[in-house]
Design a protein around this motif. Structure first.
Motif, PDB file in Angstrom:
ATOM      1  N   LEU A  84       0.828  -1.211   0.000  1.00 30.20           N
ATOM      2  CA  LEU A  84       0.000   0.000   0.000  1.00 30.20           C
ATOM      3  C   LEU A  84       0.858   1.254   0.000  1.00 30.20           C
ATOM      4  O   LEU A  84       0.424   2.305  -0.499  1.00 30.20           O
ATOM      5  CB  LEU A  84      -0.925   0.000   1.220  1.00 30.20           C
ATOM      6  CG  LEU A  84      -1.942  -1.148   1.298  1.00 30.20           C
ATOM      7  CD1 LEU A  84      -2.735  -1.065   2.589  1.00 30.20           C
ATOM      8  CD2 LEU A  84      -2.879  -1.136   0.098  1.00 30.20           C
ATOM      9  N   TRP A 124      -1.960   1.356  -3.919  1.00 29.80           N
ATOM     10  CA  TRP A 124      -3.156   1.375  -3.074  1.00 29.80           C
ATOM     11  C   TRP A 124      -4.272   0.529  -3.653  1.00 29.80           C
ATOM     12  O   TRP A 124      -4.589   0.601  -4.841  1.00 29.80           O
ATOM     13  CB  TRP A 124      -3.656   2.806  -2.869  1.00 29.80           C
ATOM     14  CG  TRP A 124      -4.943   2.806  -2.087  1.00 29.80           C
ATOM     15  CD1 TRP A 124      -6.203   2.924  -2.560  1.00 29.80           C
ATOM     16  CD2 TRP A 124      -5.062   2.617  -0.673  1.00 29.80           C
ATOM     17  NE1 TRP A 124      -7.116   2.820  -1.546  1.00 29.80           N
ATOM     18  CE2 TRP A 124      -6.438   2.632  -0.362  1.00 29.80           C
ATOM     19  CE3 TRP A 124      -4.142   2.427   0.362  1.00 29.80           C
ATOM     20  CZ2 TRP A 124      -6.914   2.483   0.930  1.00 29.80           C
ATOM     21  CZ3 TRP A 124      -4.631   2.272   1.654  1.00 29.80           C
ATOM     22  CH2 TRP A 124      -5.997   2.307   1.924  1.00 29.80           C
ATOM     23  N   ASN A 139      -3.439   7.366   2.243  1.00 25.40           N
ATOM     24  CA  ASN A 139      -3.528   7.224   0.790  1.00 25.40           C
ATOM     25  C   ASN A 139      -4.097   8.466   0.142  1.00 25.40           C
ATOM     26  O   ASN A 139      -3.719   8.817  -0.977  1.00 25.40           O
ATOM     27  CB  ASN A 139      -4.402   6.011   0.455  1.00 25.40           C
ATOM     28  CG  ASN A 139      -4.633   5.880  -1.032  1.00 25.40           C
ATOM     29  OD1 ASN A 139      -3.688   5.766  -1.794  1.00 25.40           O
ATOM     30  ND2 ASN A 139      -5.897   5.917  -1.450  1.00 25.40           N
TER      31      ASN A 139
END
Lengths: 343, 201
Positions: A59, A65, A86
């Motif tokens: 991630l 992501w 993110n």
């Protein structure tokens, strides 16, 4: 003659029985209903932690992501922080480095059904040099354990000792609705104390020393820092905006407030609870604008707002509830912004 | 003096016992490996205590199509994981080379085993995979996921428990009886000349 014949027949029968009976097929061992064991072995815990670290690494990479992947190995505060990291420039308070690597203690409660949870304790010098607790939760047999949070152990605090991982820790069954009682000098059952802990600490966060439950908790750096931070933000914006602060307990999908509760070897309870703090600043009419925190400008799409700016932060806390008399202590904390909204 | 027939009978029994012991050790010895194959509709599990059937190692192999998986978990955890999934449960052995099995009459599809963390050990592969459990705990059970043929092979720890005692005791009894018989014959032989010597007097 007939007698001798009978004798030979009897001997032959015994011999045949001896041969055939001993050669019988094995049958499944009847396993008596034994007490349940620890929810995971050390090997399982290592594998789960490695998988969580791998997901965090993925991630964190550019373009890596994936909400679905994140949700398979992250839950609660850890998932909220990862999503925020993110969509903003804010770093995730949890990195793969804080999850992987050597783990000193495995706290695996003895539970037969689900939900389940376990924790690992790293005593320090685990990369970033700090002692920390990682908590993993599991909703069902068909889903994976998910990293709930990695909390830094506060200075001067010691977590444990715990029984050997092969024996497992005693799980504390938290009643869903503990009787609500006023502060009392008389001792209450530990499960009831644990069940009431989230709401009582919430009251302390909200009212501070004015809370009737404040005497139950030892003074902790987290609550003080949070109060200081929200007061500073309120003061900063007081000329242009009205700021309100609210706190709530973060519950899981099944409405549970306590993510994990287990007994230490000395009978104290180690309890994991998450809290959300929402700071809402509404610009008063004609008073101008307020700036959006730099790291969230990209996420919300504006640098300034003339309406309402809402910042949600989530903190994961580990409490120790003494078996005997004594204050409930916050022993480990992880804190991070979960979302910033403008309207 | 014990009659000769008695010692002869005891020696005969000892020889018979030794013969029986040797037969149990050699001719009638159970096979080294027990087990057989079962066709999997998508899920095969072992019932309580079946993985540790012989107390020795068990080798599980699946030859199927697509992704196949073998996992071992605590029996209670596995039961929760299986839930009402359709499949086959191996409950033991019908013969040394035949499995006893019963259908898992569920209605749900088999869950994805890779999404669960109940597995104490596991193996996965494309088309085939195998897993050897060394002396598994009686509280462990095995699940095999994926259509195909599932082989379960237990190392047979079973030996005739009475084989060696029967052989050794039989041999000792036979030898002792033969020695006793010899001694009796010797004594009898010493007595016979004396009687003959006395007769002329």
């Amino acid at each position: 003659m007939r007698g001798a014949h009978r004798g030979r027949s009897a001997i032959l029968a015994v011999v045949m029985c001896l041969i055939t009976a001993c050669a019988a097929l094995p049958e499944p061992v009847e396993v008596e209903s034994s007490p349940p064991g620890p929810v995971v072995t050390a090997t399982q815990a290592d594998r789960i932690a490695d998988d969580a670290a791998a997901v965090l690494t993925r991630l964190d990479t550019a373009g890596g992501w994936d909400q679905t992947v994140a949700a398979t190995r992250l839950a609660g505060p850890a998932l909220l922080w990862a999503v925020a990291a993110n969509t903003s420039a804010q770093p995730n308070p949890i990195s793969a480095a804080t999850v992987e690597g050597p783990r000193d203690v495995l706290v695996a409660p003895v539970v037969s059904g689900w939900p389940r949870a376990f924790a690992t304790v790293t005593q320090g010098d685990g990369g970033d040099g700090s002692a920390r607790i990682a908590v993993y939760t599991n909703d069902s047999a068909r889903t994976p354990y998910r990293l709930w949070a990695v909390m830094a152990v506060l200075d001067g605090e010691v977590v444990g000792p715990f029984p050997p991982a092969t024996d497992g820790a005693v799980a504390l069954t938290v009643p869903s609705s503990a009787p609500s009682t006023a502060p009392s000098a008389s001792p209450r059952p530990l499960p009831d104390v644990v069940a009431q802990l989230p709401q009582r600490y919430l009251d302390v966060l909200t009212l501070g020393d004015a809370s009737v439950y404040a005497p139950e908790f030892a003074a902790d750096g987290f609550a003080a820092a949070l109060a200081e931070r929200t007061a500073a933000e309120t003061d900063r914006l007081t000329s242009v905006a009205t700021t309100t602060v609210s706190h709530e307990v973060v519950v899981d999908d099944q409405g549970r407030e306590v993510a994990m509760a287990a007994l230490t070897a000395t009978g104290d309870a180690l309890v994991m609870v998450a809290f959300r703090t929402t700071l809402t600043s509404t610009v008063r009419a004609g008073r101008g604008v307020i700036g959006v925190p730099t790291e969230f400008v990209a996420a919300v799409g504006v640098e300034q707002v003339s309406g309402t700016l809402t910042t949600e932060s989530v903190a994961a806390l580990a409490f120790v509830v003494p078996a005997e008399r004594g204050n409930i202590r916050v022993v480990a904390v992880a804190d991070g912004v979960a979302e910033v909204r403008v309207s | 003096m014990v009659p000769r027939a008695v010692w002869t009978s005891i020696a005969g029994l000892g020889i018979v016992a030794t013969t029986v012991g040797v037969v149990m050790l050699a001719v009638a010895a159970p096979p080294d490996v027990l087990g057989a194959s079962v066709s999997s509709p998508g899920l095969v599990t072992t019932g309580a205590g079946v993985a540790a059937l012989t107390g020795e190692d068990i080798r599980v192999e699946v030859q199927g199509r697509g992704r196949v998986f073998i996992g071992v978990a605590r029996t209670a955890d596995l039961a929760v994981w299986v839930g009402d999934a359709t499949g086959v449960e191996v409950t033991g052995l019908l013969a040394a080379d035949a499995l006893r099995a019963q259908p898992l009459t569920g209605s749900a599809v088999v869950p994805d085993p890779t999404m669960s963390d109940i597995w104490l050990d596991s193996a996965a592969g494309e088309g085939s995979t195998a897993l050897v459990l060394t002396r598994p705990d009686p509280e462990w059970s095995v699940a095999v996921v994926g259509p195909g043929d599932v082989d379960l092979e237990w190392t047979s720890g079973a030996r005739h428990p009475a084989a060696w005692p029967t052989t050794v005791i039989g041999l000792l009894v036979a030898v002792a009886a033969v020695l006793a018989l010899s001694r009796r014959n010797a004594i009898a032989a010493r007595r016979r000349p004396r009687r003959r010597h006395r007769r002329p007097r």
